[in-house]
Design a protein around this motif. Structure first.
Motif, PDB file in Angstrom:
ATOM      1  N   UNK A 116      -8.761  -4.353   1.704  1.00  0.00           N
ATOM      2  CA  UNK A 116      -7.179  -3.928   1.765  1.00  0.00           C
ATOM      3  C   UNK A 116      -6.213  -4.265   0.611  1.00  0.00           C
ATOM      4  N   UNK A 117      -6.567  -5.140  -0.335  1.00  0.00           N
ATOM      5  CA  UNK A 117      -5.946  -5.523  -1.349  1.00  0.00           C
ATOM      6  C   UNK A 117      -5.972  -4.054  -2.484  1.00  0.00           C
ATOM      7  N   UNK A 118      -7.104  -3.173  -2.401  1.00  0.00           N
ATOM      8  CA  UNK A 118      -7.271  -2.213  -3.271  1.00  0.00           C
ATOM      9  C   UNK A 118      -6.749  -0.975  -2.520  1.00  0.00           C
ATOM     10  N   UNK A 119      -5.857  -0.804  -1.591  1.00  0.00           N
ATOM     11  CA  UNK A 119      -5.340   0.341  -1.226  1.00  0.00           C
ATOM     12  C   UNK A 119      -4.688   1.189  -2.016  1.00  0.00           C
ATOM     13  N   UNK A 120      -3.653   0.562  -3.010  1.00  0.00           N
ATOM     14  CA  UNK A 120      -2.828   1.476  -3.835  1.00  0.00           C
ATOM     15  C   UNK A 120      -4.033   2.030  -4.827  1.00  0.00           C
ATOM     16  N   UNK A 121      -4.857   1.321  -5.201  1.00  0.00           N
ATOM     17  CA  UNK A 121      -5.886   1.644  -6.186  1.00  0.00           C
ATOM     18  C   UNK A 121      -6.591   2.897  -5.732  1.00  0.00           C
ATOM     19  N   UNK A 122      -6.892   2.815  -4.353  1.00  0.00           N
ATOM     20  CA  UNK A 122      -7.787   3.961  -3.603  1.00  0.00           C
ATOM     21  C   UNK A 122      -7.005   5.119  -3.780  1.00  0.00           C
ATOM     22  N   UNK A 123      -5.661   4.966  -3.328  1.00  0.00           N
ATOM     23  CA  UNK A 123      -5.036   6.129  -3.123  1.00  0.00           C
ATOM     24  C   UNK A 123      -4.949   6.958  -4.704  1.00  0.00           C
ATOM     25  N   UNK A 124      -4.810   6.084  -5.632  1.00  0.00           N
ATOM     26  CA  UNK A 124      -4.745   6.618  -7.159  1.00  0.00           C
ATOM     27  C   UNK A 124      -6.343   7.183  -7.326  1.00  0.00           C
ATOM     28  N   UNK A 125      -7.394   6.812  -6.849  1.00  0.00           N
ATOM     29  CA  UNK A 125      -8.524   7.110  -7.163  1.00  0.00           C
ATOM     30  C   UNK A 125      -8.929   8.427  -6.597  1.00  0.00           C
ATOM     31  N   UNK A 126      -8.293   8.530  -5.405  1.00  0.00           N
ATOM     32  CA  UNK A 126      -8.323   9.979  -4.677  1.00  0.00           C
ATOM     33  C   UNK A 126      -7.311  11.144  -5.411  1.00  0.00           C
ATOM     34  N   UNK A 162       6.345   0.852   0.452  1.00  0.00           N
ATOM     35  CA  UNK A 162       6.955   2.322   0.198  1.00  0.00           C
ATOM     36  C   UNK A 162       6.347   2.590  -1.166  1.00  0.00           C
ATOM     37  N   UNK A 163       6.627   1.809  -2.169  1.00  0.00           N
ATOM     38  CA  UNK A 163       6.293   2.100  -3.668  1.00  0.00           C
ATOM     39  C   UNK A 163       4.818   2.495  -3.682  1.00  0.00           C
ATOM     40  N   UNK A 164       3.671   1.643  -2.844  1.00  0.00           N
ATOM     41  CA  UNK A 164       2.594   1.719  -3.014  1.00  0.00           C
ATOM     42  C   UNK A 164       2.097   3.005  -2.136  1.00  0.00           C
ATOM     43  N   UNK A 165       2.723   3.395  -1.296  1.00  0.00           N
ATOM     44  CA  UNK A 165       2.385   4.618  -0.424  1.00  0.00           C
ATOM     45  C   UNK A 165       2.603   5.955  -1.104  1.00  0.00           C
ATOM     46  N   UNK A 166       3.691   5.949  -2.188  1.00  0.00           N
ATOM     47  CA  UNK A 166       3.837   7.174  -2.734  1.00  0.00           C
ATOM     48  C   UNK A 166       3.709   7.034  -4.286  1.00  0.00           C
ATOM     49  N   UNK A 167       3.528   5.843  -4.928  1.00  0.00           N
ATOM     50  CA  UNK A 167       3.465   6.054  -6.300  1.00  0.00           C
ATOM     51  C   UNK A 167       2.076   6.658  -6.795  1.00  0.00           C
ATOM     52  N   UNK A 168       0.956   6.792  -5.956  1.00  0.00           N
ATOM     53  CA  UNK A 168      -0.212   7.471  -6.305  1.00  0.00           C
ATOM     54  C   UNK A 168       0.080   9.149  -6.845  1.00  0.00           C
ATOM     55  N   UNK A 169       1.214   9.406  -6.367  1.00  0.00           N
ATOM     56  CA  UNK A 169       1.733  10.929  -6.415  1.00  0.00           C
ATOM     57  C   UNK A 169       2.093  11.313  -7.791  1.00  0.00           C
ATOM     58  N   UNK A 170       2.452  10.071  -8.587  1.00  0.00           N
ATOM     59  CA  UNK A 170       2.793  10.230 -10.072  1.00  0.00           C
ATOM     60  C   UNK A 170       1.642  10.812 -10.835  1.00  0.00           C
ATOM     61  N   UNK A 171       0.419  10.565 -10.484  1.00  0.00           N
ATOM     62  CA  UNK A 171      -0.908  10.825 -10.964  1.00  0.00           C
ATOM     63  C   UNK A 171      -0.684  12.234 -10.866  1.00  0.00           C
ATOM     64  N   UNK A 172      -0.633  12.805  -9.524  1.00  0.00           N
ATOM     65  CA  UNK A 172      -0.466  14.280  -9.408  1.00  0.00           C
ATOM     66  C   UNK A 172       0.619  15.130 -10.193  1.00  0.00           C
ATOM     67  N   UNK A 209      -5.625   7.836  15.280  1.00  0.00           N
ATOM     68  CA  UNK A 209      -4.531   6.861  14.497  1.00  0.00           C
ATOM     69  C   UNK A 209      -3.271   7.303  14.539  1.00  0.00           C
ATOM     70  N   UNK A 210      -2.744   8.466  14.781  1.00  0.00           N
ATOM     71  CA  UNK A 210      -1.455   8.959  14.845  1.00  0.00           C
ATOM     72  C   UNK A 210      -0.973   9.101  13.244  1.00  0.00           C
ATOM     73  N   UNK A 211       0.401   9.036  13.273  1.00  0.00           N
ATOM     74  CA  UNK A 211       1.114   9.115  11.820  1.00  0.00           C
ATOM     75  C   UNK A 211       1.215   7.898  11.145  1.00  0.00           C
ATOM     76  N   UNK A 212       0.954   7.919   9.900  1.00  0.00           N
ATOM     77  CA  UNK A 212       0.813   6.666   9.084  1.00  0.00           C
ATOM     78  C   UNK A 212       2.160   6.147   8.793  1.00  0.00           C
ATOM     79  N   UNK A 213       2.356   4.964   8.418  1.00  0.00           N
ATOM     80  CA  UNK A 213       3.754   4.469   8.062  1.00  0.00           C
ATOM     81  C   UNK A 213       4.210   5.241   6.879  1.00  0.00           C
ATOM     82  N   UNK A 214       5.298   5.191   6.602  1.00  0.00           N
ATOM     83  CA  UNK A 214       5.794   6.174   5.150  1.00  0.00           C
ATOM     84  C   UNK A 214       5.386   7.607   5.141  1.00  0.00           C
TER      85      UNK A 214
END
Length: 234
Positions: A116-126, A162-172, A209-214
């Motif tokens: 779970x500590x890799x979640x922000x990195x996994x978002x960026x990987x995608x 919040x920042x972890x949930x959205x920052x990966x979109x900076x890559x895009x 699982x429903x709608x995720x946080x953020x």
């Protein structure tokens, strides 16, 4: 692949995974034992993530089955392979399913639970996978939806800021910056297709699982990116 049985070895690591991932994503070492080269067979590379999913899913339900060291090693291999895989075809008439993008996405979601500590990195990987310019295949076998589902599952993890949930979109955003007129390159088409699927998954949620946080914040930033080419969106 869901029926894989993974007998335990000493140290809690499964025996199946090392055998499959020892050729990992098909990597082989050269004679000097220092440099690794990709396995020449695409199936070896693209089906390794499904083995990972089976092993990690079982490990999540059986505490202690998989050591953190093993999971970290497999994560390092996946993160090196996934954005760099050049053969992203979903289907081949001779070989059948290949689905590197979809299978890799499924593995990222499994890693979100295992590490779970890799979640922000996994978002960026995608994000790196969806924006990779080294492709000549236009998504045609629901790769965009599989990526969107994986991103949603990663975002479901509790405690994601919040920042972890959205920052990966900076890559895009950086990848799409400066796009001019004319036809979309294949990678950009794939990216916009994934963003559209992403928006649907964020607003509708997953059945189990429903709608995720953020979700609202991520959907808003996703819509901003979609407006780069769909200027008529509200």
């Amino acid at each position: 692949m869901g029926g894989v049985h993974a007998p335990r070895e000493s140290g809690g690591e499964s025996a199946v995974a090392p055998r499959c991932l020892g050729r990992s994503f098909g990597e082989k070492q050269n004679e000097d034992n220092r440099h690794k080269t990709p396995h020449p067979e695409v199936q070896a590379r693209t089906f390794a993530p499904l083995v990972l999913c089976s092993v990690l899913t079982r490990g999540h339900t059986v505490p202690g089955l998989i050591s953190k060291e093993a999971a970290e090693r497999w994560y390092a291999e996946l993160s090196a392979w996934y954005p760099a895989e050049h053969d992203t075809r979903g289907w081949d008439d001779s070989l059948g399913w290949l689905h590197a993008v979809a299978h890799g996405a499924d593995a990222t979601a499994a890693f979100a639970k295992a590490l779970p500590h890799r979640r922000a990195e996994l978002l960026e990987l995608c994000a790196l996978r969806m924006t990779s310019a080294q492709v000549d295949y236009r998504y045609a076998q629901s790769e965009d939806a599989r990526l969107a589902r994986a991103l949603t599952r990663i975002l479901q993890a509790p405690g994601l800021k919040h920042e972890q949930a959205t920052d990966w979109l900076t890559v895009v955003a950086k990848a799409l910056d400066g796009g001019g007129t004319g036809p979309l390159p294949i990678w950009a088409f794939n990216t916009f297709a994934t963003l559209q699927s992403r928006h649907v998954h964020l607003t509708r949620g997953l059945a189990d699982e429903g709608v995720p946080p953020h979700a609202e914040a991520v959907a808003a930033r996703t819509a901003d990116l979609l407006r780069l080419t769909y200027r008529w969106l509200a």
